[in-house]
Write an enzyme that holds these catalytic residues in place. Structure first.
Site, mmCIF file in Angstrom:
data_model
loop_
_atom_site.group_PDB
_atom_site.id
_atom_site.type_symbol
_atom_site.label_atom_id
_atom_site.label_comp_id
_atom_site.label_asym_id
_atom_site.label_seq_id
_atom_site.Cartn_x
_atom_site.Cartn_y
_atom_site.Cartn_z
ATOM 1 C CG HIS A 15 -0.218 -0.072 2.629
ATOM 2 N ND1 HIS A 15 0.372 -1.022 3.210
ATOM 3 C CD2 HIS A 15 -0.051 1.110 3.367
ATOM 4 C CE1 HIS A 15 0.964 -0.711 4.372
ATOM 5 N NE2 HIS A 15 0.748 0.507 4.316
ATOM 6 C CE LYS A 66 26.321 29.326 -18.322
ATOM 7 N NZ LYS A 66 25.516 30.005 -17.803
ATOM 8 C CD GLU A 115 20.681 31.354 -17.221
ATOM 9 O OE1 GLU A 115 21.919 31.516 -16.904
ATOM 10 O OE2 GLU A 115 20.044 32.203 -17.532
ATOM 11 C CG HIS A 123 -7.506 35.013 -24.110
ATOM 12 N ND1 HIS A 123 -8.291 34.005 -23.978
ATOM 13 C CD2 HIS A 123 -8.273 35.964 -23.947
ATOM 14 C CE1 HIS A 123 -9.580 34.220 -23.781
ATOM 15 N NE2 HIS A 123 -9.542 35.895 -23.881
ATOM 16 C CG ASP A 136 -12.589 44.675 -25.050
ATOM 17 O OD1 ASP A 136 -13.642 44.873 -25.786
ATOM 18 O OD2 ASP A 136 -12.635 43.949 -24.089
ATOM 19 C CG ASP A 184 -17.275 44.887 -21.751
ATOM 20 O OD1 ASP A 184 -18.420 44.241 -22.105
ATOM 21 O OD2 ASP A 184 -16.779 44.695 -20.561
ATOM 22 N N GLY A 213 -16.264 37.883 -30.250
ATOM 23 C CA GLY A 213 -16.886 36.630 -30.228
ATOM 24 C C GLY A 213 -17.789 36.627 -29.081
ATOM 25 N N GLY A 252 -19.242 42.535 -28.075
ATOM 26 C CA GLY A 252 -18.515 43.731 -28.101
ATOM 27 C C GLY A 252 -17.622 43.519 -29.418
ATOM 28 N NE ARG A 308 -21.595 34.845 -25.551
ATOM 29 C CZ ARG A 308 -22.068 35.436 -24.705
ATOM 30 N NH1 ARG A 308 -21.623 35.550 -23.357
ATOM 31 N NH2 ARG A 308 -23.423 35.883 -24.926
#
Length: 861
Positions: free
Chosen positions: A46, A233, A377, A666, A684, A686, A719, A722, A792
């Site tokens: 276990h 590195k 790096e 996004h 934007d 909205d 989409g 707005g 949506r």
């Protein structure tokens, strides 16, 4: 407080079992807390799942072990509390004792309760986050019944970025041993010692002091070559580790002792199968397992402020061991590197606080491309046949940084200008023979905290004259200091006078003394043997197989996951120009739009090897934020972490992202190589509850304004309800300047159309007007990508528009997953110019400011 260890002690005899007995105590509210999972071959195999709380380890026996699959509900039987010291126990409980059998530390790390853990345990539902070497993410323990003294629970994984069926390594994270090896007494060290003697290693004491580390020369360009090994590195501190019997010693490259600072590494070294001397790099890993120097600095700060053992839980360190100097009294330094690493892999685990630093053979350029894509790096090239030469810098070891970097002594600082505090720039010098030569200044890359800390360190070291020669700047604005602080600087080139071009501060090198500052890399360092050039490997077969293709993602329309992936494949020729070389943020809906969702900000370690990423440091995000408001959005709350963002190059990369259950994608406004310079400024529009007719009216007004001042502008649907209006910048502005431009445009429209538009952020203050959002301009801010699907009903898509389409007849709901591809294929994308145009911003800003002047506003009214 009752002794919660009473049941534990009653079942055990301290004279017959090596298990610890411990003392109760501790703070219930203390966080973070330790968790440990021990694999235990008792009467039945276990896994023992243990959470530190109130000075003990609350414990559950999980017969089938934890699972990353949220569909698996694993029974967990609550057992007696164990002492905190039990978290380090690995070995054999002798026959005749309670729980007799072999035990290994299968995983360990920190856990954070989500909510009150005491109340959760009492009510029967404990939600928590694990940060271990194997287990990560959110989990739940749910009590199913009480059966006398025993309580039964279910251990379940939450749906998050770490969830999904996957194999988990079975070795101990402390010793690297399998449970079967502990039970059978298999001695890996004996095998390794026999092999070392066969290779010619001799008995030789290395002395009480650790040998000095072997050093690498610097080379600018990556290469491939037969007979070479290529390693990462690492972004940390060089560390030599010695284990002799019960004694472990850690020392930095400078020779300073580090043993007390890394108790988790000491514990793991104590469990090695033999005495050894290791060479490696100590780092702190980010949540996806990549070195983070910021994390290492935070670990150091915690160690100074708090108990070191707590720092080891919150910011655990990892020693990546890349060389084995001695084993069981045998000096391995004369052996070839390839043989030393083969022996190292035998005695050091590949997971845990001390782990084997892997390498690739011959294919240095392949490794370089991967390192560059992931923002690491650099790489280190080593001759496979090279012996270990302590204290020397050898051309058989070559470090190849991803950018040109160098260590420089700080010899002064300049007066701050504008709003900057502390100082304007550091004045630097490089070591040349016995003196210092001026190397220029560095004024970027600092956080506010670093500016303050460096000024506090440098001010007491002030001196009246520069301690270096060369083209030293003159003037009252310079403060000169003794060259006692070393910094690492990234730069593009060095001029003939030795001055740095485009330098950026990386970090302070507390692990180096000034005389050890190497200065910049030479222009080129050839490898000492002929190279065998290797071309880029043939492009891997990239065909993503869609999982659960029939799962319904948009119930009303019956759109499946398979259709979503197919859409992204079909739209890829039109979408990829807006994604290529641009960091992205995902929102995943594994059960469709009516199920739960979560952000995917950091690329997981189990991604395909052909998926590129770019690392964005937490300090870069924090240093560009001007207010608490700027911390909102997809990156909000992540400012202390380094994040590896996906970069999507082709249709299959887009399909792989969609197959994760990603619906919206996004994008950043800037690209790799110029992340500090956005390609566009966005306003934007909205509406919230405002009519869409008002959105159209405002968009047209914004278009007219941009035409008036000489700025191109391009619209697209969001989409949702707005519109986005994008102004191309051509990389001419910083993110802060882009936000200022967006604000000026928004306030001009607000002044012209106060009845239908507003710049008020609070919804309650908008009065039913359309919100002109200019705050999406900023480093780390994102917008819905062109052609992305939105979660949506109707599966709407954000599509580019022509200004002639922005009229009273415009209906954004017409653009969906089923109509957007045909629309895109009809002609040239109207939004493409936003990626390339470079308008005359100076002239436009002058016209805009003139338009916003009080007199101009009065004239317009």
């Amino acid at each position: 407080m009752p002794d919660r260890l009473e049941r534990y002690r009653k079942k055990r005899d301290p004279g017959r079992t090596p298990e610890p007995f411990g003392q109760p105590g501790g703070d219930i509210a203390q966080a973070p807390r330790l968790f440990v999972i021990q694999k235990h071959a008792a009467r039945r195999l276990h896994w023992d799942f243990r959470l530190e709380l109130g000075g003990t380890l609350r414990s559950w026996a999980v017969p089938k072990g934890p699972s990353y699959d949220p569909a698996d509900k694993r029974m967990a039987v609550e057992v007696e509390d164990h002492p905190i010291e039990y978290a380090d126990f690995e070995g054999i409980i002798p026959a005749g004792n309670y729980g007799a059998g072999a035990v290994i530390v299968w995983d360990r790390g920190a856990w954070r309760p989500i909510g009150d853990p005491v109340e959760g345990l009492e009510k029967g539902k404990l939600v928590f986050e694990l940060t271990g070497y194997k287990l990560r993410g959110e989990w739940t323990l749910v009590r199913t019944r009480r059966d006398g003294g025993k309580q039964q629970w279910l251990l379940m994984k939450h749906k998050d970025a770490y969830a999904g069926p996957r194999a988990v390594a079975e070795e101990s994270v402390l010793s690297g041993r399998l449970l079967e090896e502990v039970a059978s007494g298999v001695d890996r060290a004996a095998t390794a010692l026999r092999e070392a003697r066969r290779l010619g290693a001799k008995e030789r004491a290395l002395g009480k002091a650790d040998p000095k580390p072997m050093l690498a020369e610097t080379r600018d360009e990556p290469f491939s070559g037969e007979g070479w090994l290529f390693e990462l590195k690492y972004d940390g501190y060089r560390l030599l580790a010695r284990r002799e019997g019960a004694r472990v010693a850690l020392s930095y490259r400078s020779g300073d002792d580090a043993t007390m600072l890394f108790p988790e590494i000491v514990k793991a070294l104590e469990m090695l199968p033999a005495d050894a001397v290791l060479d490696g790099e100590v780092v702190v890993l980010d949540p996806e397992g990549r070195p983070s120097f910021q994390g290492l600095q935070q670990r150091a700060q915690l160690s100074r402020r708090e108990d070191i053992s707590r720092a080891a839980v919150e910011r655990p360190a990892t020693l990546f061991a890349f060389d084995l100097l001695a084993l069981g009294g045998l000096d391995l330094r004369p052996l070839p590197l390839a043989e030393r690493k083969r022996l190292l892999a035998t005695v050091v685990p590949r997971l845990g606080p001390v782990r084997f630093a892997d390498h690739v053979e011959e294919r240095g350029e392949d490794l370089w491309r991967e390192v560059e894509a992931r923002g690491l790096e650099g790489i280190v090239a080593k001759r496979a046949d090279s012996p270990y030469r302590s204290g020397t810098r050898s051309p058989t070891w070559l470090k190849i940084p991803a950018d040109r970097t160098g260590d420089f002594a700080v010899v002064g600082f300049t007066r701050p200008k504008g709003s900057r505090a502390a100082f304007g720039a550091l004045l630097l010098a490089s070591r040349e023979k016995e003196g210092w030569h001026f190397a220029g200044s560095v004024g970027s890359g600092f956080t506010d905290r670093q500016l303050e800390d460096l000024h506090a360190r440098l001010a007491p070291r002030a001196r009246p004259t520069p301690p270096c020669d060369g083209p030293v700047p003159e003037g009252p604005g310079n403060t000169w200091v003794e060259p006692e602080v070393v910094v690492l600087v990234r730069y593009k080139q060095r001029t003939g006078e030795g001055l740095l071009r485009h330098p950026v501060f990386v970090r302070v090198r507390d692990d180096k003394r000034p005389e050890e500052a190497e200065g910049p890399a030479p222009a080129h360092a050839e490898p000492p043997r002929p190279e065998v050039s290797r071309g880029a490997p043939a492009k891997a077969q990239r065909r993503v197989e869609v999982s659960n293709a029939d799962k319904i993602y948009f119930p009303k329309e019956g759109i499946t996951k398979g259709e979503l992936v197919a859409y992204y494949r079909e739209i890829s020729p039109f979408m990829l120009p807006f994604l290529r070389d641009r960091p992205i943020v995902l929102t995943r809906y594994p059960d469709g739009i009516e199920g739960k969702s979560f952000f995917q900000k950091d690329a997981p370690e189990w991604r395909p090897e052909w998926m590129r990423t770019v690392r964005i440091h937490g300090d870069e995000i924090k240093s560009t934020r001007r207010s608490r408001l700027d911390a909102r959005g997809p990156l909000g709350g992540e400012g202390d972490r380094d994040l590896d963002h996906f970069l999507v190059d082709d249709a299959e990369g887009l399909a792989w992202i969609a197959n994760l259950g990603t619906i919206p994608i996004h994008v950043f406004s800037s690209r790799v190589g110029s992340l500090e310079r956005p390609d566009w400024c966005i306003v934007d529009l909205d509406p919230k509850e405002a009519p869409f007719a008002h959105v159209v009216r405002i968009a047209r007004a914004l278009h007219d304004l941009c035409d008036e001042i000489g700025l191109p502008s391009y619209p697209k649907t969001t989409g949702q309800k707005g519109l986005h209006v994008l102004v191309p910048l051509g990389g001419q502005l910083t993110h802060e300047q882009s936000r200022s431009l967006g604000e000026l445009l928004a306030r001009a429209i607000e002044a012209d159309l106060p009845d239908v538009s507003t710049t008020a952020r609070a919804v309650g203050a908008r009065g039913g007007r359309v919100y002109l959002d200019f705050m999406q301009n900023g480093f780390g801010k994102t917008i819905a990508a062109p052609y992305t699907v939105r979660p949506r009903p109707g599966a709407p898509v954000s599509v580019p528009l022509r200004w002639s389409e922005v009229n009273a007849r415009l209906d954004p709901a017409r653009f969906t997953i089923r109509t957007a591809p045909a629309r895109a294929a009809k002609g040239r994308d109207p939004l493409l110019p936003v990626l390339a145009e470079k308008p005359d911003l100076l002239s436009a800003l002058e016209r805009l400011r003139a338009r916003l002047s009080p007199g101009a506003r009065t004239d317009r009214r």
